[in-house]
Design an enzyme around this catalytic site. Structure first.
Site, PDB file in Angstrom:
ATOM      1  N   TYR A 161       0.822  -1.209   0.000  1.00 58.89           N
ATOM      2  CA  TYR A 161       0.000   0.000   0.000  1.00 58.89           C
ATOM      3  C   TYR A 161       0.858   1.262   0.000  1.00 58.89           C
ATOM      4  O   TYR A 161       0.464   2.287  -0.529  1.00 58.89           O
ATOM      5  CB  TYR A 161      -0.899   0.041   1.246  1.00 58.89           C
ATOM      6  CG  TYR A 161      -2.219  -0.649   1.100  1.00 58.89           C
ATOM      7  CD1 TYR A 161      -2.284  -2.014   0.863  1.00 58.89           C
ATOM      8  CD2 TYR A 161      -3.411   0.059   1.206  1.00 58.89           C
ATOM      9  CE1 TYR A 161      -3.502  -2.653   0.738  1.00 58.89           C
ATOM     10  CE2 TYR A 161      -4.634  -0.570   1.085  1.00 58.89           C
ATOM     11  CZ  TYR A 161      -4.677  -1.927   0.853  1.00 58.89           C
ATOM     12  OH  TYR A 161      -5.884  -2.545   0.733  1.00 58.89           O
ATOM     13  N   LYS A 185       3.245 -15.366   2.874  1.00 60.14           N
ATOM     14  CA  LYS A 185       3.476 -16.106   1.630  1.00 60.14           C
ATOM     15  C   LYS A 185       4.976 -16.326   1.533  1.00 60.14           C
ATOM     16  O   LYS A 185       5.642 -15.904   0.583  1.00 60.14           O
ATOM     17  CB  LYS A 185       2.919 -15.304   0.445  1.00 60.14           C
ATOM     18  CG  LYS A 185       2.889 -16.030  -0.876  1.00 60.14           C
ATOM     19  CD  LYS A 185       1.774 -17.052  -0.983  1.00 60.14           C
ATOM     20  CE  LYS A 185       1.914 -17.846  -2.278  1.00 60.14           C
ATOM     21  NZ  LYS A 185       0.942 -18.949  -2.383  1.00 60.14           N
ATOM     22  N   ASP A 232      -2.891 -18.212   0.916  1.00 61.94           N
ATOM     23  CA  ASP A 232      -3.902 -18.906   0.093  1.00 61.94           C
ATOM     24  C   ASP A 232      -4.586 -19.994   0.914  1.00 61.94           C
ATOM     25  O   ASP A 232      -5.803 -20.166   0.875  1.00 61.94           O
ATOM     26  CB  ASP A 232      -3.288 -19.448  -1.206  1.00 61.94           C
ATOM     27  CG  ASP A 232      -1.975 -20.189  -0.991  1.00 61.94           C
ATOM     28  OD1 ASP A 232      -1.409 -20.132   0.126  1.00 61.94           O
ATOM     29  OD2 ASP A 232      -1.505 -20.845  -1.944  1.00 61.94           O
ATOM     30  N   ASP A 277      -6.178  -6.965   4.215  1.00 59.35           N
ATOM     31  CA  ASP A 277      -7.318  -6.312   3.567  1.00 59.35           C
ATOM     32  C   ASP A 277      -8.256  -7.380   3.006  1.00 59.35           C
ATOM     33  O   ASP A 277      -9.467  -7.337   3.230  1.00 59.35           O
ATOM     34  CB  ASP A 277      -6.806  -5.403   2.445  1.00 59.35           C
ATOM     35  CG  ASP A 277      -7.934  -4.718   1.707  1.00 59.35           C
ATOM     36  OD1 ASP A 277      -8.847  -4.205   2.385  1.00 59.35           O
ATOM     37  OD2 ASP A 277      -7.917  -4.697   0.459  1.00 59.35           O
ATOM     38  N   ASP A 310     -11.985  -8.902   4.842  1.00 62.37           N
ATOM     39  CA  ASP A 310     -13.294  -8.854   4.174  1.00 62.37           C
ATOM     40  C   ASP A 310     -13.914 -10.251   4.117  1.00 62.37           C
ATOM     41  O   ASP A 310     -15.106 -10.430   4.365  1.00 62.37           O
ATOM     42  CB  ASP A 310     -13.168  -8.299   2.748  1.00 62.37           C
ATOM     43  CG  ASP A 310     -13.492  -6.812   2.674  1.00 62.37           C
ATOM     44  OD1 ASP A 310     -13.266  -6.118   3.691  1.00 62.37           O
ATOM     45  OD2 ASP A 310     -13.966  -6.352   1.622  1.00 62.37           O
TER      46      ASP A 310
HETATM   47  C1  IPM Z   1     -10.319  -1.145   4.154  1.00 59.69           C
HETATM   48  C2  IPM Z   1     -10.600  -0.604   2.769  1.00 59.69           C
HETATM   49  C3  IPM Z   1      -9.459   0.311   2.350  1.00 59.69           C
HETATM   50  C4  IPM Z   1      -8.195  -0.520   2.283  1.00 59.69           C
HETATM   51  C5  IPM Z   1      -9.677   1.071   1.041  1.00 59.69           C
HETATM   52  C6  IPM Z   1     -10.970   1.861   1.056  1.00 59.69           C
HETATM   53  C7  IPM Z   1      -8.507   1.940   0.677  1.00 59.69           C
HETATM   54  O1  IPM Z   1     -10.795  -1.638   1.871  1.00 59.69           O
HETATM   55  O2  IPM Z   1     -10.263  -0.354   5.101  1.00 59.69           O
HETATM   56  O3  IPM Z   1     -10.156  -2.354   4.297  1.00 59.69           O
HETATM   57  O4  IPM Z   1      -7.913  -1.159   1.258  1.00 59.69           O
HETATM   58  O5  IPM Z   1      -7.467  -0.556   3.261  1.00 59.69           O
HETATM   59 MG    MG Z   2     -10.717  -3.566   2.697  1.00 59.94          MG
END
Ligand code: IPM
Ligand code: MG
Length: 351
Positions: A142, A189, A221, A245, A249
């Protein structure tokens, strides 16, 4: 106690859900005799529209001068499909993380019995799952050097980690594991990436200093797979920025509780608390979004200030609202769907 809370409502449903969390915090403040002073500041697309910067200096000042920050959401569809946009709301979020030194993102994943039917997984797989994803938030791909070749036919994003960066996030993850079920899974990884081998080297050294914690190692993975096969086997999972990230999710939907899960970003300066769902622009202004994730983020915020009974009061009233069916349309099913503001009012009245 007197608290200074920065409020960064942001975009989409941000303002509506943050307003409900404030109602609940206010009710807690009355009950426990605290004084909360809120300072609102701009972030995200709305900050670009108003002042041309998704994380203005004034907002940073507000964050630095607050005891904690309550954050709504950022993002606007008008930027999502425009790769040429020079300024993006997401830059505000990344800028805030870097400037506040928020090197750890903590996402507790819990199940709510009344929501198990919302899970994409079988009930017996998810029931009782309870783990925390600790994501490194200010390093890796990032924030590495990035760019485009002169003829525009190539692009690159570098992934870099230093020993210090890895040590501090692992130390924090070990702290969490010590307070929980004493298991830590380090996700990397290392079979391919040099940065991952550094992570593993540091982790193997720190493992020896934390003999009370069972440390194990998993390739990312494989971790993505095991998360949906055996979510119950995890306690604390720690990983680098990009893997975190993606995995966080994935983790957030498996219990069916996406609209209910809070998060904390902590580090060097003021900590930031926010729901894990995004700005949900389709619902903005309709008073239908689920405010619970933000309300539970307020509970995490109070915990970070050592106000444990206050946080507990919030968690209890949230449980009560779920049991009583005072919920928004996303989880109402065949029952009555309450408005965002009605859920907030009910929670505040019942704290
Ligand atoms: C998160 C989001 C952010 C990230 C985006 C919006 C930049 O997906 O907070 O997980 O990738 O960190
Ligand atoms: Mg995210």
């Amino acid at each position: 106690m007197k608290m200074n809370i920065g409020v960064l409502a942001g975009d989409g449903i941000g303002p509506e859900i943050v307003a409900q969390a404030r109602k609940v915090m206010d009710a807690v403040a009355v009950k426990f005799n605290h004084e909360i002073n809120y300072t609102e500041a701009l972030v995200g697309a709305i900050a670009i529209d108003k002042v041309g910067n998704p994380y203005p200096d004034e907002t940073h000042e507000v964050c630095m001068n607050s005891d904690a920050v309550l954050f709504g959401a950022i993002g606007d569809p008008k930027y999502d499909n425009d790769p040429s946009a020079k300024v993006r709301p997401e830059q505000g979020l990344l800028g805030m993380r870097k400037k506040l030194g928020l090197y750890a993102n903590i996402r507790p994943v819990t199940t709510f019995p009344s929501l198990l039917h919302k899970s994409p997984l079988r009930k017996d797989i998810v029931e009782g799952a309870d783990f925390v994803v600790v994501r490194e938030l200010t390093g890796g791909i990032y924030f590495g050097e990035k760019g485009r070749s002169e003829d525009l036919t190539k692009a690159f994003d570098n992934c870099t980690y230093s020993v210090e960066e890895v040590e501090r996030i692992l130390a924090l993850a070990y702290d969490y594991a010590a307070k929980r079920n004493k298991r830590l899974t380090v996700v990397d990884k290392a079979n391919v990436l040099c940065t991952s081998r550094l992570w593993r080297e540091v982790a193997q050294r720190m493992e020896k200093e934390h003999t009370d914690i069972a440390t194990d190692y998993m390739f990312v993975d494989n971790a993505a797979m095991q998360l949906i096969q055996w979510p119950k086997k995890f306690d604390v999972m720690v990983t680098e920025n990009m893997f975190g990230d993606i995995l966080s999710d994935e983790a957030s939907v498996i219990t069916g509780s996406l609209g209910l899960l809070p998060s904390a970003s902590v580090g060097v300066h003021t900590s930031v608390f926010e729901p894990i769902h995004g700005s949900y622009p389709q619902a903005a202004g309709k008073d239908i979004a689920n405010p619970i994730a933000t309300v539970l983020s307020a509970a995490m915020l109070l915990e970070s200030l050592d106000l444990l009974d206050e946080a507990k009061a919030i968690r209890e009233v949230v449980d009560k609202s779920l049991e009583a069916g005072v919920v928004t349309e996303d989880i109402a099913g065949d029952g009555k769907a309450y408005k965002t503001s009605e859920v907030g009012d009910w929670l505040a009245a019942n704290v």
